[in-house]
Structure formats: structure tokens, C-alpha cells
Design an enzyme around this catalytic site. Structure first.
Site, PDB file in Angstrom:
ATOM      1  CD  GLU A 177      -3.022  -1.080   2.016  1.00 53.17           C
ATOM      2  OE1 GLU A 177      -4.127  -1.897   2.271  1.00 53.17           O
ATOM      3  OE2 GLU A 177      -2.680  -0.528   3.607  1.00 53.17           O
ATOM      4  CB  CYS A 194      -3.753  -6.769  -6.288  1.00 50.63           C
ATOM      5  SG  CYS A 194      -5.009  -5.640  -5.846  1.00 50.63           S
ATOM      6  CD  GLU A 220      -4.826 -10.817  -5.833  1.00 52.98           C
ATOM      7  OE1 GLU A 220      -5.897 -11.348  -5.542  1.00 52.98           O
ATOM      8  OE2 GLU A 220      -4.226  -9.762  -5.515  1.00 52.98           O
ATOM      9  CB  CYS A 239      -9.276  -6.572  -7.305  1.00 56.49           C
ATOM     10  SG  CYS A 239      -7.622  -5.739  -8.083  1.00 56.49           S
ATOM     11  CB  CYS A 252      -5.590  -8.661  -9.919  1.00 59.20           C
ATOM     12  SG  CYS A 252      -4.681  -7.440  -8.718  1.00 59.20           S
TER      13      CYS A 252
END
Length: 139
Positions: free
Chosen positions: A45, A54, A56, A86, A89
Site C-alpha cells: 500500500e 495488489c 497478484e 480484484c 488483477c
């Protein structure tokens, strides 16, 4: 053959490295390349939320940067129950492996479920789907 349990274990381990001081939502991913290599990633983050990445995509970008282009399976570990990648991704992964096996696990690897990526993103698209690629002739 995909060893789902091994991929889930690696995703759970990667989750421990997540940098998630804003959401507190730690995610780990393990991506199995066709050549047998496993690439892991965790979410990272940022105070500028839109720059967060993310788990992934971290795993995929590591794999691509190491020369992998074909993938068999992805395990994602997060939260109290299994969670799916998400939408962003899903689309990024779809470019490389629409038939990817996605293993969605809780954060401890105690329970998981599976689906094919094309089931999670039924109308995804990749380079081959574009009518005219803006960089035609460069590849």
C-alpha cells in the site's frame, strides 16, 4: 499437475510480508509458471491509495520480469475467508492466462476454493482481441 496445497502455503507465507498500514488487509499470492517456477507477491500500500499494488500483480510482474509468460495456477491468501482477485488483477492476469486456475484461500490456508480465471472474468480481453494494436509492427 498443480499442487494446490503448496501454492496456498506459499501465498500464506507471502501474505506475512504485506505492507498494509492503511487497510490492514494483508494479501499474499503465489503464481505457478508453466516451467514449474513459483513467483510470490504481497500487497504494497501507499499513502497515495491509487499507487497501491495488489499481491497478484506483484507476483505476475515478478514472473514476467524473470521471463515467464505462461502460467498454470495462482493462489491468493487473505482475510478470514477465501477471497478472489480484484477486477484489475483479473484483467492483467487474463492477458497471460485466461484458463488460469485461481485458488482462493483464507489467510491461514485452512480453507480454499477454486475457479478458472475466465469464470471470474467472463469478458476479459488480451492483445489478440484488439482490432488494431497501437504498436503493430514493433513486435
Amino acid at each position: 499437475m498443480v499442487d494446490e496445497a503448496e501454492l496456498v502455503r506459499k501465498a500464506v507465507e507471502a501474505r506475512k510480508l504485506a505492507y498494509a498500514p492503511y487497510s490492514g488487509f494483508h494479501v499474499g499470492a503465489a503464481l505457478l509458471a508453466k516451467d514449474g517456477r513459483i513467483f510470490t507477491g504481497c500487497n504494497v500500500e501507499n499513502a497515495s491509495y491509487g499507487l497501491t499494488v495488489c499481491a497478484e500483480r506483484v507476483a505476475l510482474f515478478k514472473a514476467v520480469s524473470e521471463g515467464a509468460r505462461e502460467f498454470l495456477a495462482l493462489a491468493v491468501a487473505c482475510g478470514k475467508g477465501p477471497c478472489a482477485p480484484c477486477g484489475a488483477c483479473r484483467q492483467v492476469l487474463y492477458e497471460f492466462a485466461p484458463d488460469l486456475l485461481v485458488i482462493m484461500s483464507d489467510g491461514e490456508g485452512k480453507s480454499w476454493t477454486t475457479a478458472k480465471l475466465f469464470e471470474l472474468l467472463p469478458h476479459g480481453f488480451g492483445l489478440k482481441d484488439l482490432d488494431r494494436h497501437p504498436f503493430a509492427g514493433l513486435y
